[in-house]
Design a protein around this motif. Structure first.
Motif, short mmCIF file in Angstrom:
data_model
loop_
_atom_site.label_atom_id
_atom_site.label_comp_id
_atom_site.label_asym_id
_atom_site.label_seq_id
_atom_site.Cartn_x
_atom_site.Cartn_y
_atom_site.Cartn_z
N ARG A 53 0.96 -1.29 -0.09
CA ARG A 53 0.02 0.20 0.02
C ARG A 53 1.09 1.33 0.07
O ARG A 53 1.87 1.43 0.66
N ALA A 93 -3.74 3.30 -2.53
CA ALA A 93 -4.62 3.03 -1.41
C ALA A 93 -5.88 2.54 -1.89
O ALA A 93 -6.37 1.66 -1.07
N VAL A 94 -6.38 3.23 -2.66
CA VAL A 94 -7.86 3.15 -2.84
C VAL A 94 -8.02 1.64 -3.37
O VAL A 94 -9.16 0.77 -3.43
N PHE A 121 -6.99 -1.18 -2.17
CA PHE A 121 -7.03 -1.80 -1.06
C PHE A 121 -8.56 -1.88 -0.37
O PHE A 121 -8.82 -2.29 0.48
N GLY A 122 -9.26 -0.90 -1.21
CA GLY A 122 -10.71 -0.99 -0.50
C GLY A 122 -11.85 -1.78 -1.18
O GLY A 122 -11.47 -2.67 -2.09
N PRO A 123 -13.08 -1.23 -1.19
CA PRO A 123 -14.10 -2.15 -1.80
C PRO A 123 -13.96 -2.06 -3.04
O PRO A 123 -13.35 -1.08 -3.74
N VAL A 153 -14.88 1.30 -7.02
CA VAL A 153 -14.30 2.70 -6.83
C VAL A 153 -13.39 3.07 -7.90
O VAL A 153 -12.63 2.28 -8.51
N TYR A 171 -10.23 4.36 -9.50
CA TYR A 171 -8.85 4.65 -9.35
C TYR A 171 -8.17 5.49 -10.51
O TYR A 171 -8.07 4.89 -11.60
N THR A 218 -12.03 -0.40 -9.14
CA THR A 218 -11.40 -1.45 -8.20
C THR A 218 -12.28 -2.69 -8.05
O THR A 218 -13.29 -2.67 -8.24
N ASP A 233 -13.27 -6.06 -0.12
CA ASP A 233 -12.49 -4.96 0.64
C ASP A 233 -11.26 -5.42 1.51
O ASP A 233 -11.37 -6.55 2.16
N GLY A 234 -10.14 -4.71 1.23
CA GLY A 234 -8.99 -4.98 1.99
C GLY A 234 -7.91 -5.84 1.30
O GLY A 234 -6.72 -6.08 1.83
N GLY A 258 -11.01 7.89 -6.36
CA GLY A 258 -11.87 7.41 -5.09
C GLY A 258 -13.39 7.79 -5.46
O GLY A 258 -14.23 7.27 -4.32
#
Length: 203
Positions: free
Chosen positions: A56, A61-62, A64-66, A69, A71, A85, A89-90, A141
């Motif tokens: 990360r 960083a985005v 690694f999210g749900p 989204v 990017y 993305t 999530d994660g 994002g």
């Protein structure tokens, strides 16, 4: 339509995006070419060609999210590239939108892309996708599955396997032969495959 529709492994999620429509204001772009990218070695889909391949950072960083989204990143200091993305999530993964057919807002896109020799080339190539949609880093994002968002994703129905082609990703020097590029061969907007000259040759 929810993040669960894209909370899949990278190739399955990228494949699911084919035929979906991205909306940015009056401009609609039907996705015709994508590339899947995984994440860091600690995750289930380690991918040295991915922006998240070493972990990360503020830039990625985005990823690694749900899922679902936007990017956006600046490529070679000139082109804003559009990624969606994917995955749970994660866990880092995303799909690069490499090409699309403009289905609405042609006049606005032509004004943004005056050098395009035909409508088929308005959004052919990842930098041109970003230009056609009018993306900037300020769009990083954006929740694409939120119907009130300024940039939105309409997934539609999955396409049959007979409509989809698959092959290696374009221009990457690492993991160059991983077949994580998917496209609709019937569309003239699909970009030309170019293998990176820095990629090692298969013996």
């Amino acid at each position: 339509m929810s993040a669960d529709d894209l909370a899949l492994d990278p190739p399955a999620a990228a494949r699911r995006l084919l035929g979906a429509t991205l909306w940015s204001g009056p401009v609609g772009l039907r996705i015709t070419e994508v590339e899947a990218y995984g994440g860091d070695p600690a995750g289930p889909w380690p991918d040295p060609a991915s922006h998240s391949g070493r972990g990360r950072t503020p830039r990625n960083a985005v990823m690694f999210g749900p899922a679902g989204v936007l990017y956006v990143y600046l490529s070679y200091g000139m082109h804003y590239c559009c990624n969606v993305t994917t995955g749970p999530d994660g866990i880092a993964s995303a799909a690069l939108v490499r090409a699309g057919d403009i289905v609405a807002g042609h006049e606005e896109v032509r004004a943004r892309r005056p050098a395009a020799r035909s409508d088929a080339l308005l959004a052919s190539g990842p930098g041109n996708v970003g230009s056609a949609l009018g993306l900037t880093l300020a769009d990083y994002g954006t929740p694409l599955l939120d119907p009130s968002a300024p940039i939105r994703l309409d997934l539609g129905d999955p396409l049959p396997d007979t409509a989809v082609a698959r092959g290696p990703r374009v221009g990457v020097s690492l993991a160059a032969d991983v077949p994580w590029r998917f496209w609709l061969p019937a569309s003239p907007s699909v970009s030309t495959y170019r293998r990176s000259p820095r990629a090692p040759r298969i013996a």
